[in-house]
Design an enzyme around this catalytic site. Structure first.
Site, PDB file in Angstrom:
ATOM      1  CB  VAL A 172       8.105  -0.400  -3.643  1.00  0.00           C
ATOM      2  CG1 VAL A 172       8.186   0.906  -1.595  1.00  0.00           C
ATOM      3  CG2 VAL A 172       7.781   0.680  -4.494  1.00  0.00           C
ATOM      4  CE1 TYR A 186       1.145  -2.105  -1.639  1.00  0.00           C
ATOM      5  CE2 TYR A 186       1.334  -0.674   0.143  1.00  0.00           C
ATOM      6  CZ  TYR A 186       1.785  -1.770  -0.021  1.00  0.00           C
ATOM      7  OH  TYR A 186       2.305  -2.829   0.800  1.00  0.00           O
ATOM      8  CE  LYS A 190       5.343  -1.875  -2.557  1.00  0.00           C
ATOM      9  NZ  LYS A 190       5.404  -1.308  -0.660  1.00  0.00           N
ATOM     10  CB  THR A 235       8.012  -1.064   5.301  1.00  0.00           C
ATOM     11  OG1 THR A 235       7.890  -2.695   4.447  1.00  0.00           O
ATOM     12  CG2 THR A 235       9.470  -1.558   6.569  1.00  0.00           C
TER      13      THR A 235
END
Length: 297
Positions: free
Chosen positions: A206, A136, A164, A48
């Site tokens: 997250v 992640y 995540k 992001t």
């Protein structure tokens, strides 16, 4: 509620730009908004935050300033992953020196590592830093879905504390929990699955939507973690329309447009991402008009 490294919600913060430069005063404003809403952790230079188009120098300056802004009020997770093990090690070591609290490390993308290679990659990184590492997994971006067997092996490394998990397979949450135990911290990376993921054993999220509605997102997660799934589900349903809008185009294009409507001019996205379509802008404007400013807290 479980005690975890990330207290419920970690916001995957957008990176604000002013022209061609990072807008650091706006970054401070965004971090302050998150702290005021009770958010316990912020990811800088994640997906992001447009990590692929930030230079290493920009990332390190963002980490340094972000931690200085946050102080002890909020933990900062630095996104330092790449598809090169040596590059990731170098950036992770440098990030540790900026004072951040942990590292979020995406799986290698494009070269699509083998399970053995993934274990070697993350093990090599973990040996070079003292910070907690959160893996992640985001198959839609990397072209690779980390197998549960890899998590099981990596969970034995002391400073690899969790993941995540941004795959869309809700059953994977339970399989990770069964393989790695309750102490391995699982955070969903899908805003549309927050409450179901927590019901299956996740410790939090997250989040992208928490850029726009941090207090509401935190309330939802804390309700779910405390076992009040009726309240949590009601909030999840109330956020669903916004979540759909934030992902109707490639993220973070829509969330940056939403932040502008919420009063935070974060600039546009760097190329190769573009601007939101006129239809997306109009749908976001209509949503903000219908909900009113009090919704966006």
């Amino acid at each position: 509620m479980k005690q975890s490294f990330i207290p419920g919600v970690a916001t995957a913060l957008v990176t604000p730009f002013l022209g061609k430069e990072i807008n650091y005063p706006m970054a401070e404003q965004l971090i302050r908004q998150q702290i005021d809403a009770g958010i316990g952790a912020i990811v800088l230079s994640g997906t992001t935050g447009e990590s692929p188009v930030l230079t290493d120098g920009e990332k390190l300056e963002l980490f340094r300033r972000g931690k200085a802004y946050a102080g002890k009020n909020c933990r900062i997770l630095a996104g330092t992953g790449s598809n090169s093990t040596e590059h990731t090690i170098a950036l992770s070591v440098a990030a540790q020196e900026t004072g951040v609290d942990g590292l979020l490390i995406v799986s290698p993308y494009y070269n699509k590592s083998t399970p053995e290679g993934l274990v070697g990659h993350y093990t090599a990184i973990a040996r070079q830093v003292d910070l907690p590492i959160i893996l992640y997994n985001v198959p839609s971006r990397t072209g690779l879905d980390i197998p549960v067997s890899v998590y099981e092996k990596l969970s034995r490394i002391p400073n690899i504390i969790g993941v995540k998990e941004a795959s869309t397979d809700i059953t994977k949450i339970t399989r990770i929990r069964n393989a790695c135990g309750e102490d391995f911290e699982i955070y969903t990376g899908n805003d549309a699955m927050i409450v179901p993921a927590i019901a299956c054993g996740a410790w939090g999220v997250v989040s992208v939507v928490s850029n726009v509605c941090p207090q509401t997102t935190q309330a939802m997660v804390l309700s779910a973690l405390s076992g009040d799934f009726e309240t949590a589900a009601a909030i999840q349903c109330g956020l669903q329309e916004l979540i759909d809008l934030l992902f109707r185009e490639v993220s973070p294009i829509p969330v940056k447009a939403a932040m502008e409507l919420a009063g935070f001019d974060c600039g546009g996205c760097r190329l190769p991402l573009g601007s939101p379509s006129a239809e997306t802008r109009e749908k976001l404007r209509d949503f903000f008009h219908r909900k009113g400013r009090e919704f966006f807290v």
